[in-house]
Design a protein around this motif. Structure first.
Motif, mmCIF file in Angstrom:
data_model
loop_
_atom_site.group_PDB
_atom_site.id
_atom_site.type_symbol
_atom_site.label_atom_id
_atom_site.label_comp_id
_atom_site.label_asym_id
_atom_site.label_seq_id
_atom_site.Cartn_x
_atom_site.Cartn_y
_atom_site.Cartn_z
ATOM 1 N N CYS A 100 0.753 -1.178 -0.166
ATOM 2 C CA CYS A 100 0.015 0.051 -0.153
ATOM 3 C C CYS A 100 0.949 1.358 -0.121
ATOM 4 O O CYS A 100 0.434 2.536 -0.236
ATOM 5 C CB CYS A 100 -0.988 -0.066 1.241
ATOM 6 S SG CYS A 100 -0.043 0.026 2.569
ATOM 7 N N THR A 129 -6.600 1.990 -5.915
ATOM 8 C CA THR A 129 -6.642 0.932 -4.523
ATOM 9 C C THR A 129 -7.137 1.498 -3.322
ATOM 10 O O THR A 129 -7.166 2.685 -3.158
ATOM 11 C CB THR A 129 -5.189 0.674 -4.563
ATOM 12 O OG1 THR A 129 -5.101 -0.591 -3.384
ATOM 13 C CG2 THR A 129 -4.192 1.520 -3.940
ATOM 14 N N GLY A 131 -6.110 0.852 -0.388
ATOM 15 C CA GLY A 131 -5.139 0.606 0.626
ATOM 16 C C GLY A 131 -5.243 -0.513 1.538
ATOM 17 O O GLY A 131 -4.614 -0.581 2.435
ATOM 18 N N CYS A 134 -2.294 -3.544 2.710
ATOM 19 C CA CYS A 134 -1.194 -3.142 3.754
ATOM 20 C C CYS A 134 -0.686 -4.473 4.466
ATOM 21 O O CYS A 134 0.526 -4.413 5.081
ATOM 22 C CB CYS A 134 -1.382 -2.150 4.582
ATOM 23 S SG CYS A 134 -1.744 -0.568 3.839
#
Length: 188
Positions: A100, A129, A131, A134
């Motif tokens: 991310c 995206t 996120g 991650c």
């Protein structure tokens, strides 16, 4: 006529100023509670002011992190533990990077007529995206440069070191990437 217009303007101005002052001195229950909270905070700060440190171990740790990882060519040893407690490892160039992370801004703030909007921006690959990646990390193998990616969570953890670990759980870890700890030891 002029005197009447001036009087009317003066009355309007006085009314506007009066309303503005009245709105500034709003005595709602929220205002009363906010004032009480602020007064309590002010009293506690006066009785117990924040101490001053002569030395910051946090700043030292951050500077040591920069010193450790701020060198080109530094290798990282990523040990991954699965749900069964078994370990495997990768040897990577530099640190693993969360997917991310971006080099370009992911959002743009725009304002128009007092309204503010936060707009998503496309990533380096021209797509958007959320996120949510991650928990996925990537990096490159220490000797071959091969791309490697792994995820953490759901009973899988990773442990990052700047040197190979010799503790039993790490020493018996299974090689997961192209480079072994022994390969790195043979390099000049």
């Amino acid at each position: 006529m002029r005197k009447t217009a001036r009087t009317a303007r003066a009355t309007v101005v006085a009314l506007v100023v009066g309303l503005a002052l009245a709105s500034c001195t709003d005595d709602s229950s929220q205002d009363k509670e906010n004032k009480a909270k602020q007064a309590g905070y002010d009293r506690l700060v006066a009785q117990q002011p924040a101490g001053r440190m002569e030395y910051s171990p946090t700043r030292e740790a951050i500077n040591q992190w920069v010193e450790t990882w701020g060198k080109r060519g530094k290798l990282s040893y990523v040990y991954i533990q699965n749900a069964k407690g078994e370990y495997g490892y990768f040897v990577m160039k530099g640190l693993p990077v969360p997917r991310c992370k971006m080099l370009t801004p992911t959002e743009k703030v725009e304002s128009h007529n007092g309204a503010i909007a936060v707009l998503p921006q496309p990533g380096m690959d021209g797509t958007y995206t959320t996120g949510s990646t991650c928990n996925a990390y990537y990096g490159f193998d220490a000797t071959t440069g091969a791309y490697m990616e792994f995820t953490v969570g759901t009973n899988q953890s990773f442990f990052l070191f700047d040197k190979p670990m010799t503790m039993p759980e790490y020493a018996s870890a299974r090689q997961l990437g192209p480079t072994s700890v022994k390969d790195v030891g043979k390099q000049p």
